[in-house]
Design an enzyme around this catalytic site. Structure first.
Site, PDB file in Angstrom:
ATOM      1  N   SER A   1       0.836  -1.203   0.000  1.00 58.41           N
ATOM      2  CA  SER A   1       0.000   0.000   0.000  1.00 58.41           C
ATOM      3  C   SER A   1       0.864   1.244   0.000  1.00 58.41           C
ATOM      4  O   SER A   1       1.996   1.238   0.500  1.00 58.41           O
ATOM      5  CB  SER A   1      -0.892   0.006   1.248  1.00 58.41           C
ATOM      6  OG  SER A   1      -1.529   1.251   1.427  1.00 58.41           O
TER       7      SER A   1
ATOM      8  N   TYR B   1      -0.936  -0.435   9.930  1.00 59.95           N
ATOM      9  CA  TYR B   1      -1.163  -0.843   8.540  1.00 59.95           C
ATOM     10  C   TYR B   1       0.067  -0.551   7.674  1.00 59.95           C
ATOM     11  O   TYR B   1       0.505  -1.394   6.885  1.00 59.95           O
ATOM     12  CB  TYR B   1      -2.384  -0.093   8.023  1.00 59.95           C
ATOM     13  CG  TYR B   1      -2.850  -0.434   6.640  1.00 59.95           C
ATOM     14  CD1 TYR B   1      -3.508  -1.622   6.378  1.00 59.95           C
ATOM     15  CD2 TYR B   1      -2.657   0.462   5.591  1.00 59.95           C
ATOM     16  CE1 TYR B   1      -3.971  -1.922   5.101  1.00 59.95           C
ATOM     17  CE2 TYR B   1      -3.115   0.181   4.315  1.00 59.95           C
ATOM     18  CZ  TYR B   1      -3.768  -1.017   4.068  1.00 59.95           C
ATOM     19  OH  TYR B   1      -4.219  -1.298   2.804  1.00 59.95           O
TER      20      TYR B   1
ATOM     21  N   LYS C   1       2.367  -3.244   5.684  1.00 59.22           N
ATOM     22  CA  LYS C   1       2.451  -3.194   4.230  1.00 59.22           C
ATOM     23  C   LYS C   1       3.888  -3.019   3.733  1.00 59.22           C
ATOM     24  O   LYS C   1       4.250  -3.543   2.675  1.00 59.22           O
ATOM     25  CB  LYS C   1       1.558  -2.057   3.698  1.00 59.22           C
ATOM     26  CG  LYS C   1       0.069  -2.334   3.834  1.00 59.22           C
ATOM     27  CD  LYS C   1      -0.328  -3.655   3.198  1.00 59.22           C
ATOM     28  CE  LYS C   1      -1.821  -3.825   3.076  1.00 59.22           C
ATOM     29  NZ  LYS C   1      -2.195  -5.139   2.492  1.00 59.22           N
TER      30      LYS C   1
END
Length: 301
Positions: A147, A160, A164
């Site tokens: 991401s 997150y 990622k």
């Protein structure tokens, strides 16, 4: 239509909706037999079963499989069931994920661990489960979903983003280790409107960012002629490539207190003119020692 994946067997995690569903549908359109994985996927009326049924109605071949990517035993069972059904696994798309967004100051360590467990260890579990089979058949295509939050950062997504970016590091090494067995490993950084982006993007942006506009990039990354070690960015019918680069930097010698010099030379150190993309981690050693006038060779093996 050029069916790029005719006869291949693919597993897509988190494929009950959003990007996973779009990926599964695209793989099937290109001739792959698809395992649609999602939580509760084998239950009648589940999202995964609905996606598998949609693929079958369109003339494709698909089965739904439940199981959490965080449960190693469930992942192993899914892979073994796939091999029992179709004899092999050619493609693994690590797509399953969750969000637990908060600023780091307000984020609990439990939420940090949970996001890491699903995104990072979930991908590790699935990849480990197919790795030996892919090596033995001298063919495999694996995609990790990274991401922009990991590549470039995003407020409120420390957990997150960390997960990622960790997947990029995993990809870099597995691509090297899988090369001699024709196992190619890549990352896909999608920009798409899914359930995970509700409340984050504007309504106009959500309407323009359909998951189906990302999946052509996924198909390319798992095809016969796929690259390896690529970070492909995709969204709104646009495709780009991200790189982890190394600038030319400066050699400051080793005598005295060098820290003030580092501060003084920061603009020169980060000057991107002539930057390179190292092919292995050891290449950093080589480049730095070369500036110091010392030759190095790659270690054996």
């Amino acid at each position: 239509m050029n069916r790029l994946l005719e006869g291949r067997v693919a597993i897509v995690t988190g494929a009950g909706g959003g990007l996973g569903r779009a990926h599964a549908m695209a793989l099937a359109r290109h001739g792959a037999r698809v395992v649609v994985n999602d939580l509760g996927g084998e239950r009648e009326g589940s999202n995964a079963e609905a996606v598998a049924e949609e693929i079958r109605r369109q003339g494709g071949d698909a089965i739904a499989r439940g199981g959490s990517v965080t449960d190693e035993a469930q992942v192993q069972a899914m892979v073994q069931a796939t091999i029992a059904e179709w004899g092999r696994v050619d493609i693994l798309v690590n797509n399953a994920g969750i969000l637990r967004d908060r600023s780091f100051a307000k984020m609990s360590l439990d939420d940090f661990r949970l996001v890491m467990d699903v995104h990072l260890m979930g991908a590790v579990n699935c990849t480990k489960a197919v790795w030996d089979a892919m090596r033995a058949q001298n063919y495999g295509r694996i995609v990790f979903t990274t991401s922009s939050s990991g590549l470039y950062g995003n407020f409120g997504q420390a957990n997150y983003g960390a997960a990622k970016m960790a997947l990029v590091g995993l990809m870099q090494t597995l691509a090297l280790e899988g090369a001699k067995h024709n196992v190619r490993v890549n990352c896909l950084a999608p920009t798409a409107a899914t359930a995970m982006t509700q409340g984050i993007l504007s309504p106009d942006a959500l309407r323009s960012l359909q998951p189906e506009k990302v999946s052509p990039g996924l198909v390319a990354l798992v095809s016969e002629d796929a690259p390896t070690r690529m970070i492909l960015l995709a969204g709104a019918d646009s495709f780009e490539c991200a790189h982890v680069t190394m600038t030319r930097g400066v050699h400051l010698g080793g005598s005295g207190d060098v820290a003030p010099l580092v501060l003084e030379k920061l603009d020169e150190i980060r000057d991107r003119t002539g930057e390179v993309v190292p092919q292995t981690g050891f290449e950093q050693y080589q480049l730095e020692l070369a500036k110091a006038g010392l030759a190095t060779e790659l270690p054996a093996g």
